[in-house]
Every structure is written in structure tokens, then in C-alpha cells.
Design a protein around this motif. Structure first.
Motif, short mmCIF file in Angstrom:
data_model
loop_
_atom_site.label_atom_id
_atom_site.label_comp_id
_atom_site.label_asym_id
_atom_site.label_seq_id
_atom_site.Cartn_x
_atom_site.Cartn_y
_atom_site.Cartn_z
N LYS A 2 0.82 -1.20 0.00
CA LYS A 2 0.00 0.00 0.00
C LYS A 2 0.85 1.25 0.00
O LYS A 2 0.46 2.28 -0.54
CB LYS A 2 -0.95 -0.01 1.19
CG LYS A 2 -1.98 1.09 1.12
CD LYS A 2 -3.01 0.95 2.20
CE LYS A 2 -4.04 2.06 2.05
NZ LYS A 2 -5.07 1.97 3.05
N ASP A 3 2.07 1.18 0.56
CA ASP A 3 2.96 2.33 0.59
C ASP A 3 3.39 2.75 -0.81
O ASP A 3 3.71 3.91 -1.03
CB ASP A 3 4.20 2.02 1.44
CG ASP A 3 3.84 1.76 2.89
OD1 ASP A 3 2.80 2.29 3.35
OD2 ASP A 3 4.59 1.02 3.55
N ASN A 4 3.41 1.82 -1.76
CA ASN A 4 3.84 2.11 -3.12
C ASN A 4 2.71 2.68 -3.98
O ASN A 4 2.95 3.08 -5.09
CB ASN A 4 4.37 0.85 -3.80
CG ASN A 4 5.60 0.32 -3.12
OD1 ASN A 4 6.33 1.06 -2.47
ND2 ASN A 4 5.84 -0.97 -3.26
N ILE A 5 1.51 2.71 -3.47
CA ILE A 5 0.35 3.16 -4.24
C ILE A 5 0.14 4.65 -3.99
O ILE A 5 0.07 5.11 -2.86
CB ILE A 5 -0.91 2.37 -3.84
CG1 ILE A 5 -0.70 0.88 -4.11
CG2 ILE A 5 -2.11 2.88 -4.60
CD1 ILE A 5 -1.80 0.01 -3.55
N ILE A 10 -5.81 5.01 -5.55
CA ILE A 10 -6.57 4.19 -4.61
C ILE A 10 -8.00 3.96 -5.07
O ILE A 10 -8.55 2.88 -4.89
CB ILE A 10 -6.52 4.80 -3.19
CG1 ILE A 10 -5.11 4.63 -2.64
CG2 ILE A 10 -7.54 4.15 -2.27
CD1 ILE A 10 -4.88 5.22 -1.27
N CYS A 11 -8.60 4.93 -5.73
CA CYS A 11 -9.99 4.74 -6.16
C CYS A 11 -10.13 3.61 -7.19
O CYS A 11 -11.20 3.06 -7.35
CB CYS A 11 -10.57 6.04 -6.71
SG CYS A 11 -9.76 6.60 -8.22
N ASP A 12 -9.03 3.25 -7.85
CA ASP A 12 -9.05 2.18 -8.84
C ASP A 12 -8.89 0.80 -8.22
O ASP A 12 -9.01 -0.20 -8.90
CB ASP A 12 -7.93 2.38 -9.86
CG ASP A 12 -8.11 3.62 -10.69
OD1 ASP A 12 -9.21 4.19 -10.68
OD2 ASP A 12 -7.14 4.03 -11.35
N LEU A 13 -8.57 0.75 -6.94
CA LEU A 13 -8.27 -0.51 -6.27
C LEU A 13 -9.23 -0.75 -5.12
O LEU A 13 -9.83 0.19 -4.60
CB LEU A 13 -6.84 -0.49 -5.71
CG LEU A 13 -5.72 -0.21 -6.71
CD1 LEU A 13 -4.41 -0.02 -5.97
CD2 LEU A 13 -5.62 -1.34 -7.71
N CYS A 14 -9.32 -2.00 -4.69
CA CYS A 14 -10.05 -2.29 -3.47
C CYS A 14 -9.26 -1.68 -2.31
O CYS A 14 -8.03 -1.76 -2.27
CB CYS A 14 -10.18 -3.80 -3.25
SG CYS A 14 -11.20 -4.64 -4.47
N GLU A 15 -9.96 -1.08 -1.39
CA GLU A 15 -9.27 -0.49 -0.24
C GLU A 15 -9.06 -1.50 0.87
O GLU A 15 -8.34 -1.23 1.83
CB GLU A 15 -10.05 0.72 0.26
CG GLU A 15 -10.04 1.86 -0.76
CD GLU A 15 -10.73 3.11 -0.27
OE1 GLU A 15 -10.72 3.36 0.95
OE2 GLU A 15 -11.29 3.82 -1.12
N ILE A 16 -9.67 -2.67 0.73
CA ILE A 16 -9.45 -3.76 1.68
C ILE A 16 -9.20 -5.03 0.88
O ILE A 16 -9.62 -5.15 -0.27
CB ILE A 16 -10.65 -3.97 2.65
CG1 ILE A 16 -11.91 -4.35 1.85
CG2 ILE A 16 -10.88 -2.73 3.49
CD1 ILE A 16 -13.06 -4.81 2.73
#
Length: 128
Positions: A2-5, A10-16
Motif C-alpha cells: 500500500k505504501d507504493n500506491i 486508490i480509487c481504482d483498487l479495493c481499499e481492503i
């Protein structure tokens, strides 16, 4: 990870991380095998040429054309058209028949017509 994102991504990925086993099972069941994936990728690679697309669109409209008429319609030489037709024929997208000294080309089957028409619908929809 997550540190590399970046924050904007983030809106393009699942947050969990919350896998859905039923979706995964269904996806695995319907996943294409390597051979089928390769053949489909090769088909799309062949369709990724604008001259071939123009040529196929002529055959959708006219059903059958001789090499001379295709060359004139696309304002290209017969040898260039002949090369493109060989590629399309090897992919079973077009077929031909000889009538005397003329070679008449048509789409191989209705799948090619539907593929072209659906692709064109998709492109036109995105332009509207």
C-alpha cells in the motif's frame, strides 16, 4: 504494498483485501486455457491493422469482391492487397474462389460479419 500506491490510484483498487470465494471459483471455472488465449490474441493482433479492417469492412458491405476491386476501393496496389488477403485467409477470416482468371473474396463465415459489426457498434457508441 500500500505504501507504493499513490493516493490518486486508490480509487481504482479495493481499499481492503476481501476475496469473494464464489466469484473466484466461477472465474477459475471460466478462465481460458493458454492455447485458446493465444489463438484469440493472435486473432486480435491480425484485426489490429487498419488496412485489414478496411478490407473486411468492404466485404461486410459487398459480400464478395475481386482483388482488383478491393485494390481500387482502398487505393492500394494489388500485391499489397494480396498480402493482406493471405494474412486474413490464414486466420480463416476470408475465403476465396476462382472464376476464370479472377479471385473473388468473401468473409469466411457469419462470425466474421458479427465480429466486425459488433466492433463497429462499439466504436460508434464511444464516439456518440
Amino acid at each position: 504494498m500500500k505504501d507504493n500506491i499513490k493516493k490518486d490510484d486508490i480509487c481504482d483498487l479495493c481499499e481492503i483485501n476481501h476475496p469473494h470465494p464464489d466469484k473466484i471459483h466461477d472465474a477459475i471455472t471460466h478462465k481460458l486455457d493458454d492455447e485458446t488465449s493465444l489463438r484469440l490474441a493472435e486473432l486480435f493482433k491480425i484485426l489490429g491493422d487498419k488496412t485489414r479492417i478496411k478490407l473486411l469492412s468492404l466485404l461486410v458491405a459487398e459480400q464478395e469482391m475481386c482483388v482488383c476491386d478491393i485494390a481500387e476501393s482502398l487505393q492500394m496496389g494489388r500485391s499489397a492487397i494480396s498480402h493482406q488477403l493471405r494474412v486474413l485467409r490464414s486466420a480463416r477470416l476470408v475465403k476465396y474462389r476462382k472464376e476464370g482468371k479472377e479471385a473473388w473474396y468473401s468473409l469466411d463465415d457469419d462470425h466474421v460479419v458479427r465480429l466486425m459489426c459488433q466492433g463497429l457498434d462499439h466504436v460508434r457508441e464511444s464516439l456518440a
